[in-house]
Design an enzyme around this catalytic site. Structure first.
Site, PDB file in Angstrom:
ATOM      1  N   ARG A  69      -2.263  18.532  -7.616  1.00  0.00           N
ATOM      2  CA  ARG A  69      -1.086  17.684  -7.849  1.00  0.00           C
ATOM      3  C   ARG A  69      -0.172  18.384  -8.840  1.00  0.00           C
ATOM      4  NH1 ARG A  69      -2.948  15.429  -3.890  1.00  0.00           N
ATOM      5  NH2 ARG A  69      -3.766  13.333  -3.754  1.00  0.00           N
ATOM      6  N   LYS A  97      -9.296   3.164   7.935  1.00  0.00           N
ATOM      7  CA  LYS A  97     -10.582   2.899   7.288  1.00  0.00           C
ATOM      8  C   LYS A  97     -11.637   2.427   8.297  1.00  0.00           C
ATOM      9  CE  LYS A  97     -10.403   3.696   2.803  1.00  0.00           C
ATOM     10  NZ  LYS A  97     -11.448   4.394   2.023  1.00  0.00           N
ATOM     11  N   HIS A 103     -11.315  -4.941  -5.958  1.00  0.00           N
ATOM     12  CA  HIS A 103     -11.882  -4.883  -7.312  1.00  0.00           C
ATOM     13  C   HIS A 103     -10.908  -4.158  -8.229  1.00  0.00           C
ATOM     14  CE1 HIS A 103     -13.609  -1.815  -4.683  1.00  0.00           C
ATOM     15  NE2 HIS A 103     -13.477  -0.991  -5.694  1.00  0.00           N
ATOM     16  N   TYR A 153      -3.543   1.546   7.055  1.00  0.00           N
ATOM     17  CA  TYR A 153      -4.675   1.798   6.145  1.00  0.00           C
ATOM     18  C   TYR A 153      -5.955   1.173   6.705  1.00  0.00           C
ATOM     19  CZ  TYR A 153      -7.705   1.012   2.069  1.00  0.00           C
ATOM     20  OH  TYR A 153      -8.782   0.946   1.214  1.00  0.00           O
ATOM     21  N   GLY A 197      -9.538   8.573  -9.381  1.00  0.00           N
ATOM     22  CA  GLY A 197      -9.087   7.209  -9.108  1.00  0.00           C
ATOM     23  C   GLY A 197      -9.847   6.181  -9.941  1.00  0.00           C
ATOM     24  N   THR A 214     -13.810  -1.083   3.450  1.00  0.00           N
ATOM     25  CA  THR A 214     -12.966  -2.075   2.779  1.00  0.00           C
ATOM     26  C   THR A 214     -12.850  -3.397   3.528  1.00  0.00           C
ATOM     27  OG1 THR A 214     -10.637  -2.567   2.277  1.00  0.00           O
ATOM     28  CG2 THR A 214     -11.014  -0.824   3.856  1.00  0.00           C
ATOM     29  N   ARG A 239      -6.871   0.166 -13.038  1.00  0.00           N
ATOM     30  CA  ARG A 239      -6.259  -0.027 -11.728  1.00  0.00           C
ATOM     31  C   ARG A 239      -4.875   0.618 -11.679  1.00  0.00           C
ATOM     32  NH1 ARG A 239      -7.055  -0.750  -6.371  1.00  0.00           N
ATOM     33  NH2 ARG A 239      -7.158  -2.927  -5.733  1.00  0.00           N
ATOM     34  N   GLU A 256     -10.233  -4.846   3.874  1.00  0.00           N
ATOM     35  CA  GLU A 256      -8.972  -4.772   4.625  1.00  0.00           C
ATOM     36  C   GLU A 256      -9.265  -4.611   6.130  1.00  0.00           C
ATOM     37  OE1 GLU A 256      -5.969  -5.224   3.231  1.00  0.00           O
ATOM     38  OE2 GLU A 256      -4.676  -4.562   4.862  1.00  0.00           O
TER      39      GLU A 256
HETATM   40  P1  NAP Z   1      -7.414   4.930  -6.153  1.00  0.00           P
HETATM   41  O1  NAP Z   1      -7.427   4.536  -7.600  1.00  0.00           O
HETATM   42  O2  NAP Z   1      -6.127   4.919  -5.415  1.00  0.00           O
HETATM   43  O3  NAP Z   1      -8.048   6.415  -6.069  1.00  0.00           O
HETATM   44  C1  NAP Z   1      -7.949   7.167  -4.902  1.00  0.00           C
HETATM   45  C2  NAP Z   1      -8.456   8.574  -5.187  1.00  0.00           C
HETATM   46  O4  NAP Z   1      -8.345   9.351  -3.969  1.00  0.00           O
HETATM   47  C3  NAP Z   1      -7.670   9.340  -6.263  1.00  0.00           C
HETATM   48  O5  NAP Z   1      -8.564  10.111  -7.029  1.00  0.00           O
HETATM   49  C4  NAP Z   1      -6.781  10.262  -5.432  1.00  0.00           C
HETATM   50  O6  NAP Z   1      -6.422  11.462  -6.097  1.00  0.00           O
HETATM   51  C5  NAP Z   1      -7.740  10.600  -4.296  1.00  0.00           C
HETATM   52  N1  NAP Z   1      -7.075  11.159  -3.125  1.00  0.00           N
HETATM   53  C6  NAP Z   1      -5.932  10.711  -2.520  1.00  0.00           C
HETATM   54  N2  NAP Z   1      -5.619  11.488  -1.473  1.00  0.00           N
HETATM   55  C7  NAP Z   1      -6.570  12.439  -1.411  1.00  0.00           C
HETATM   56  C8  NAP Z   1      -6.775  13.551  -0.553  1.00  0.00           C
HETATM   57  N3  NAP Z   1      -5.928  13.833   0.451  1.00  0.00           N
HETATM   58  N4  NAP Z   1      -7.867  14.342  -0.761  1.00  0.00           N
HETATM   59  C9  NAP Z   1      -8.714  14.072  -1.782  1.00  0.00           C
HETATM   60  N5  NAP Z   1      -8.562  13.040  -2.634  1.00  0.00           N
HETATM   61  C10 NAP Z   1      -7.502  12.227  -2.449  1.00  0.00           C
HETATM   62  O7  NAP Z   1      -8.439   4.036  -5.329  1.00  0.00           O
HETATM   63  P2  NAP Z   1      -9.694   3.164  -5.836  1.00  0.00           P
HETATM   64  O8  NAP Z   1      -9.225   1.786  -6.097  1.00  0.00           O
HETATM   65  O9  NAP Z   1     -10.437   3.918  -6.866  1.00  0.00           O
HETATM   66  O10 NAP Z   1     -10.554   3.086  -4.490  1.00  0.00           O
HETATM   67  C11 NAP Z   1     -11.576   4.046  -4.216  1.00  0.00           C
HETATM   68  C12 NAP Z   1     -11.905   4.004  -2.730  1.00  0.00           C
HETATM   69  O11 NAP Z   1     -12.373   2.708  -2.369  1.00  0.00           O
HETATM   70  C13 NAP Z   1     -10.716   4.281  -1.803  1.00  0.00           C
HETATM   71  O12 NAP Z   1     -11.216   4.966  -0.682  1.00  0.00           O
HETATM   72  C14 NAP Z   1     -10.239   2.904  -1.414  1.00  0.00           C
HETATM   73  O13 NAP Z   1      -9.567   2.957  -0.183  1.00  0.00           O
HETATM   74  C15 NAP Z   1     -11.554   2.169  -1.342  1.00  0.00           C
HETATM   75  N6  NAP Z   1     -11.523   0.724  -1.615  1.00  0.00           N
HETATM   76  C16 NAP Z   1     -10.945   0.257  -2.761  1.00  0.00           C
HETATM   77  C17 NAP Z   1     -10.980  -1.097  -3.025  1.00  0.00           C
HETATM   78  C18 NAP Z   1     -10.376  -1.651  -4.289  1.00  0.00           C
HETATM   79  O14 NAP Z   1     -10.144  -2.871  -4.329  1.00  0.00           O
HETATM   80  N7  NAP Z   1     -10.155  -0.848  -5.325  1.00  0.00           N
HETATM   81  C19 NAP Z   1     -11.605  -1.984  -2.126  1.00  0.00           C
HETATM   82  C20 NAP Z   1     -12.201  -1.459  -0.987  1.00  0.00           C
HETATM   83  C21 NAP Z   1     -12.168  -0.097  -0.746  1.00  0.00           C
HETATM   84  P3  NAP Z   1      -5.104  11.537  -7.061  1.00  0.00           P
HETATM   85  O15 NAP Z   1      -5.518  10.906  -8.357  1.00  0.00           O
HETATM   86  O16 NAP Z   1      -4.854  12.984  -7.162  1.00  0.00           O
HETATM   87  O17 NAP Z   1      -4.026  10.771  -6.349  1.00  0.00           O
HETATM   88  N1  GDD Z   2       0.879  -4.558  -4.408  1.00  0.00           N
HETATM   89  C1  GDD Z   2       1.554  -5.719  -4.372  1.00  0.00           C
HETATM   90  N2  GDD Z   2       2.746  -5.818  -5.021  1.00  0.00           N
HETATM   91  N3  GDD Z   2       1.005  -6.757  -3.713  1.00  0.00           N
HETATM   92  C2  GDD Z   2       1.681  -7.931  -3.727  1.00  0.00           C
HETATM   93  C3  GDD Z   2       2.901  -8.090  -4.374  1.00  0.00           C
HETATM   94  C4  GDD Z   2       3.483  -6.982  -5.052  1.00  0.00           C
HETATM   95  O1  GDD Z   2       4.545  -7.036  -5.635  1.00  0.00           O
HETATM   96  N4  GDD Z   2       3.292  -9.382  -4.206  1.00  0.00           N
HETATM   97  C5  GDD Z   2       2.360  -9.988  -3.463  1.00  0.00           C
HETATM   98  N5  GDD Z   2       1.369  -9.112  -3.166  1.00  0.00           N
HETATM   99  C6  GDD Z   2       0.206  -9.397  -2.331  1.00  0.00           C
HETATM  100  C7  GDD Z   2       0.040  -8.417  -1.169  1.00  0.00           C
HETATM  101  O2  GDD Z   2       0.956  -8.726  -0.121  1.00  0.00           O
HETATM  102  C8  GDD Z   2      -1.419  -8.667  -0.815  1.00  0.00           C
HETATM  103  O3  GDD Z   2      -1.535  -9.796   0.011  1.00  0.00           O
HETATM  104  C9  GDD Z   2      -2.049  -8.985  -2.173  1.00  0.00           C
HETATM  105  O4  GDD Z   2      -0.973  -9.257  -3.082  1.00  0.00           O
HETATM  106  C10 GDD Z   2      -2.922  -7.868  -2.739  1.00  0.00           C
HETATM  107  O5  GDD Z   2      -2.186  -6.669  -2.705  1.00  0.00           O
HETATM  108  P1  GDD Z   2      -2.735  -5.328  -3.408  1.00  0.00           P
HETATM  109  O6  GDD Z   2      -3.081  -5.596  -4.818  1.00  0.00           O
HETATM  110  O7  GDD Z   2      -1.744  -4.253  -3.118  1.00  0.00           O
HETATM  111  O8  GDD Z   2      -4.133  -5.065  -2.672  1.00  0.00           O
HETATM  112  P2  GDD Z   2      -4.553  -5.077  -1.129  1.00  0.00           P
HETATM  113  O9  GDD Z   2      -5.408  -6.282  -0.906  1.00  0.00           O
HETATM  114  O10 GDD Z   2      -3.400  -4.876  -0.237  1.00  0.00           O
HETATM  115  O11 GDD Z   2      -5.448  -3.751  -1.044  1.00  0.00           O
HETATM  116  C11 GDD Z   2      -6.431  -3.468  -2.032  1.00  0.00           C
HETATM  117  O12 GDD Z   2      -7.653  -4.044  -1.666  1.00  0.00           O
HETATM  118  C12 GDD Z   2      -8.241  -3.518  -0.465  1.00  0.00           C
HETATM  119  C13 GDD Z   2      -9.549  -4.286  -0.236  1.00  0.00           C
HETATM  120  O13 GDD Z   2      -9.271  -5.532   0.350  1.00  0.00           O
HETATM  121  C14 GDD Z   2      -6.517  -1.945  -2.148  1.00  0.00           C
HETATM  122  O14 GDD Z   2      -7.330  -1.625  -3.249  1.00  0.00           O
HETATM  123  C15 GDD Z   2      -7.130  -1.322  -0.918  1.00  0.00           C
HETATM  124  O15 GDD Z   2      -7.360   0.062  -1.138  1.00  0.00           O
HETATM  125  C16 GDD Z   2      -8.470  -2.033  -0.642  1.00  0.00           C
HETATM  126  O16 GDD Z   2      -9.095  -1.482   0.492  1.00  0.00           O
END
Ligand code: NAP
Ligand code: GDD
Length: 323
Positions: A36, A154, A180, A150, A12, A126, A185, A128
Site C-alpha cells: 500500500r 464470499k 463484529h 461482496y 485488518g 459471512t 473497526r 452477508e
Molecule cells: P478489514 O478490517 O476490512 O480487514 C481486511 C484485511 O484484508 C486488511 O488487512 C486488508 O489489508 C486485507 N486485504 C484487502 N485486500 C487484500 C488483498 N487483495 N490481498 C491481501 N489482503 C487484502 O476486515 P475485518 O472486519 O477484519 O474482517 C476480516 C475478514 O472477515 C474479512 O474477510 C471479512 O470479509 C470477514 N468478515 C468480517 C465480519 C465483520 O463483521 N467484521 C463478519 C463476517 C466476515 P489493508 O489493511 O492493506 O487494506
Molecule cells: N456503512 C454504513 N454507513 N452502513 C449504514 C449507514 C452508513 O452511513 N447507514 C445505515 N447503514 C446500514 C447499512 O445499510 C447496513 O444495513 C448496516 O447499516 C450495517 O452496515 P455496515 O456496518 O457497513 O456492515 P454490513 O452489515 O454491510 O457488513 C459487515 O458485516 C458483514 C457480516 O454480516 C462487514 O463487516 C462485512 O465484511 C461482513 O461480512
C-alpha cells in the site's frame, strides 16, 4: 517447538485481534500484507504487537505471492481474513471484490494442497451470504441468498472451502460470522462511523451525522470474542462450518441511540438521513443462531451490544481528544 500461523488480512480489525491471541498462545505469526502507498499497521501498533509479526508481502489476487507465502511460513494453521470487506464498495469494485474475496480463496487452497496439505485452514465466511433471509434465525442449514457483489463473492469462497475439504480431505473450516465490531473497526462501517461521530459531536468538532437505512437490523458482537471462535475451529479433530453470532438483533437506529445516550446526547438531534448511503440492494435483517458453536466449540459471546458501543465511544473520545 512453537506452532506457526499464517494470517492474511493481518492489518485488518480481525487480523490484529487474532494475531494478538495467537502470539499470547505462543504461536509464531506470519502476516500477509499487500503493498500500500501509506501505513496500514495502526491496529497492530494499538495492540502493541507490530514488531512481533513476520511480514510477508503478497496479495490474494496474485497466486504466485500466495504460494511463496505458504512455502516461506510453513504454517500449521492458515487464517484467511484478507478481503475487500466493505459491502458498499463491492458495487463500485465488483470485479476486484470477486477476485480477492472469491478466487483469492482458491489461490490459497491450491497453495495448501500443493505445498502444505497438513495445514489447517480457516475461511472468513459471512452472514452477508444469508442476505435476503430464508429463516427468521439463520444457522448452518439456512439457504443462502446474497444481496451484494461482496456476498456473492464470499459465497464462492465458502463453497470452494467446502469443496476442497471434500475433494482433497483438507482440514478446511468456514466460520459464518455475523457482524463484529471493536474500537479497531474501520471508520466506514456503521458502528464505528457512529461512535467516531458521537465523540466529535460531544467535543464540538462536528454537528451532524449522515446515515442511510437506520431501520436495518444486525446481530452485532465484539471482534475480540469472535477471533477466539476462529482459533477454536482449527483445534477440532474434524473440520466443519460454524455460525458465530450473539442471537440478538438490533436496529441501526437503536445502536445510535445507545451511542449518543452514553455521552448524554439525543441521536434525533444529530442524525440526518442521506440517500447517498442507501445500498442498491439491502440486507434488512440478520439474526444468527450460534447453537452449534456453543455445543461443539464451547464458544460463547461475552460482550453485550451496550458495553461494546460504550467501549467504542470511549476509545473514540480518547482519539478525538488527542487530535
Ligand atoms: P478489514 O478490517 O476490512 O480487514 C481486511 C484485511 O484484508 C486488511 O488487512 C486488508 O489489508 C486485507 N486485504 C484487502 N485486500 C487484500 C488483498 N487483495 N490481498 C491481501 N489482503 C487484502 O476486515 P475485518 O472486519 O477484519 O474482517 C476480516 C475478514 O472477515 C474479512 O474477510 C471479512 O470479509 C470477514 N468478515 C468480517 C465480519 C465483520 O463483521 N467484521 C463478519 C463476517 C466476515 P489493508 O489493511 O492493506 O487494506
Ligand atoms: N456503512 C454504513 N454507513 N452502513 C449504514 C449507514 C452508513 O452511513 N447507514 C445505515 N447503514 C446500514 C447499512 O445499510 C447496513 O444495513 C448496516 O447499516 C450495517 O452496515 P455496515 O456496518 O457497513 O456492515 P454490513 O452489515 O454491510 O457488513 C459487515 O458485516 C458483514 C457480516 O454480516 C462487514 O463487516 C462485512 O465484511 C461482513 O461480512
Amino acid at each position: 517447538m512453537s506452532k506457526r500461523a499464517l494470517v492474511t488480512g493481518v492489518t485488518g480489525q480481525d487480523g490484529a485481534y487474532l494475531a494478538k491471541l495467537l502470539l499470547d498462545k505462543g504461536y509464531e505469526v506470519y502476516g500477509l500484507v499487500a503493498r500500500r502507498s501509506s501505513d496500514t499497521r495502526w491496529r497492530l501498533r494499538e495492540l502493541g504487537i507490530e514488531s512481533r509479526i513476520n511480514y510477508l508481502e503478497g496479495d490474494l489476487a496474485d497466486a504466485c505471492s500466495i504460494q511463496r507465502a505458504v512455502i516461506k511460513a510453513k504454517p500449521h494453521e492458515i487464517y484467511n481474513l484478507g478481503a475487500q470487506s466493505f459491502v458498499g464498495s463491492s458495487w463500485d469494485q465488483p470485479v476486484t471484490t470477486g477476485i480477492v474475496d472469491g478466487l483469492g480463496v482458491t489461490h490459497l487452497l491450491e497453495a495448501i494442497r500443493q505445498f502444505s496439505p497438513e495445514a489447517r485452514f480457516y475461511q472468513a465466511s459471512t452472514s452477508e451470504m444469508f442476505g435476503l433471509i430464508q429463516a427468521e434465525k439463520q444457522d448452518e442449514s439456512t439457504p443462502f441468498y446474497p444481496r451484494s457483489p461482496y456476498g456473492v463473492a464470499k459465497l464462492y469462497g465458502h463453497w470452494i472451502t467446502i469443496n476442497y475439504r471434500e475433494s482433497f480431505n483438507l482440514h478446511a473450516s468456514s466460520g459464518i460470522l455475523f457482524n463484529h465490531e471493536s474500537p479497531l473497526r474501520g471508520i466506514e462501517f456503521v458502528t464505528r462511523k457512529v461512535t467516531d461521530a458521537v465523540a466529535r459531536i460531544k467535543l464540538g468538532k462536528q454537528r451532524e451525522l449522515r446515515l442511510g437505512n437506520i431501520d436495518a437490523k444486525r446481530d452485532w458482537g465484539f471482534a475480540g470474542d469472535y477471533v477466539e471462535a476462529m482459533w477454536l475451529m482449527l483445534q477440532q479433530d474434524k473440520a466443519d462450518d460454524y455460525v458465530v453470532a450473539t442471537g440478538v438483533t438490533t436496529t441501526v437506529r437503536d445502536m445510535c441511540q445507545l451511542a449518543f445516550a452514553h455521552v448524554g446526547l439525543d441521536y434525533q438531534e444529530h442524525v440526518v438521513i442521506d440517500p447517498q448511503f442507501f445500498r442498491p440492494a439491502e440486507v434488512e435483517v440478520l439474526l444468527g443462531n450460534p447453537g452449534k458453536a456453543e455445543r461443539q466449540l464451547g464458544w460463547r459471546p461475552t460482550t453485550s451490544l451496550e458495553s461494546l458501543i460504550q467501549m467504542m465511544v470511549e476509545a473514540d473520545l480518547r482519539r478525538v481528544g488527542r487530535e
